[in-house]
Design an enzyme around this catalytic site. Sequence first.
Site, PDB file in Angstrom:
ATOM      1  N   ILE A  29      16.540  44.400 -35.099  1.00  0.00           N
ATOM      2  CA  ILE A  29      17.303  43.794 -34.164  1.00  0.00           C
ATOM      3  C   ILE A  29      18.294  42.587 -34.869  1.00  0.00           C
ATOM      4  O   ILE A  29      19.311  42.335 -34.626  1.00  0.00           O
ATOM      5  CB  ILE A  29      16.490  42.944 -33.034  1.00  0.00           C
ATOM      6  CG1 ILE A  29      17.433  42.463 -31.777  1.00  0.00           C
ATOM      7  CG2 ILE A  29      15.801  41.773 -33.498  1.00  0.00           C
ATOM      8  CD1 ILE A  29      17.800  43.940 -30.903  1.00  0.00           C
ATOM      9  N   HIS A  92       4.692  47.403 -40.637  1.00  0.00           N
ATOM     10  CA  HIS A  92       5.966  48.295 -40.287  1.00  0.00           C
ATOM     11  C   HIS A  92       6.666  48.245 -41.617  1.00  0.00           C
ATOM     12  O   HIS A  92       6.607  47.411 -42.466  1.00  0.00           O
ATOM     13  CB  HIS A  92       6.809  47.239 -39.210  1.00  0.00           C
ATOM     14  CG  HIS A  92       7.005  45.852 -39.652  1.00  0.00           C
ATOM     15  ND1 HIS A  92       6.264  44.947 -39.443  1.00  0.00           N
ATOM     16  CD2 HIS A  92       8.225  45.300 -40.100  1.00  0.00           C
ATOM     17  CE1 HIS A  92       6.607  43.903 -39.802  1.00  0.00           C
ATOM     18  NE2 HIS A  92       7.861  44.121 -40.345  1.00  0.00           N
TER      19      HIS A  92
HETATM   20  P1  AMP Z   1       8.967  41.065 -41.552  1.00  0.00           P
HETATM   21  O1  AMP Z   1       7.688  40.711 -40.740  1.00  0.00           O
HETATM   22  O2  AMP Z   1       8.892  39.848 -42.451  1.00  0.00           O
HETATM   23  O3  AMP Z   1       8.837  42.306 -42.435  1.00  0.00           O
HETATM   24  O4  AMP Z   1       9.934  41.045 -40.458  1.00  0.00           O
HETATM   25  C1  AMP Z   1       9.934  41.404 -39.242  1.00  0.00           C
HETATM   26  C2  AMP Z   1      11.411  42.183 -38.855  1.00  0.00           C
HETATM   27  O5  AMP Z   1      11.103  42.625 -37.475  1.00  0.00           O
HETATM   28  C3  AMP Z   1      12.591  41.403 -39.184  1.00  0.00           C
HETATM   29  O6  AMP Z   1      13.310  42.101 -39.697  1.00  0.00           O
HETATM   30  C4  AMP Z   1      13.149  41.174 -37.504  1.00  0.00           C
HETATM   31  O7  AMP Z   1      14.585  41.088 -37.638  1.00  0.00           O
HETATM   32  C5  AMP Z   1      12.626  42.314 -36.871  1.00  0.00           C
HETATM   33  N1  AMP Z   1      12.147  42.175 -35.579  1.00  0.00           N
HETATM   34  C6  AMP Z   1      11.685  41.186 -34.853  1.00  0.00           C
HETATM   35  N2  AMP Z   1      11.496  41.119 -33.611  1.00  0.00           N
HETATM   36  C7  AMP Z   1      12.266  42.321 -33.438  1.00  0.00           C
HETATM   37  C8  AMP Z   1      12.374  43.154 -31.987  1.00  0.00           C
HETATM   38  N3  AMP Z   1      12.112  42.751 -30.812  1.00  0.00           N
HETATM   39  N4  AMP Z   1      13.391  44.270 -32.142  1.00  0.00           N
HETATM   40  C9  AMP Z   1      13.412  44.900 -33.388  1.00  0.00           C
HETATM   41  N5  AMP Z   1      13.231  44.177 -34.638  1.00  0.00           N
HETATM   42  C10 AMP Z   1      12.490  42.967 -34.547  1.00  0.00           C
END
Ligand code: AMP
Length: 128
Positions: A29, A92
């Site tokens: 997002i 992820h």
């Molecule tokens: P990290 O945990 O540091 O690998 O980053 C988490 C990633 O999840 C970040 O790039 C956010 O932009 C992404 N993110 C967080 N919430 C959402 C959501 N609701 N939908 C899609 N991506 C998300």
Amino acid sequence: MSIFTKIITGEIPSYKIAENENFIAFLDINPNAKGHTLVVPKKEENKLFDLSRDAYKDLMDFSYTVAKALEKAVPCKRVGMSVIGLEVPHVHVHLIPLNKMADIQFAKKVKLTNEEFVALAQSIAAEF
Ligand code: AMP
């Protein structure tokens, strides 16, 4: 329950690209670059190396399939891969279309409209 589990259960929406019994892929997002995709195991685990070897291999295998589709749908020099998890403690894989080194850096973000997210997710899903 993680925000990604809420996406998996359909409690909150996502720009979904693909899913099977064990994994889901959707657009990040707050993308580093257009087409930035997350590949997530449906079973909520915190860290990548908490996964069993088999679950790890299956995650990489599903990510491979998604990366191939991404490469076809989004013009880029190559697809980069990163695992962080400091923001969302649910495993992820980040798949990021790269054209320059800055695209892999999590400090510089791109803004997309809802229509652009929808069109992107559809064009990547069409490459499966
Ligand atoms: P990290 O945990 O540091 O690998 O980053 C988490 C990633 O999840 C970040 O790039 C956010 O932009 C992404 N993110 C967080 N919430 C959402 C959501 N609701 N939908 C899609 N991506 C998300």
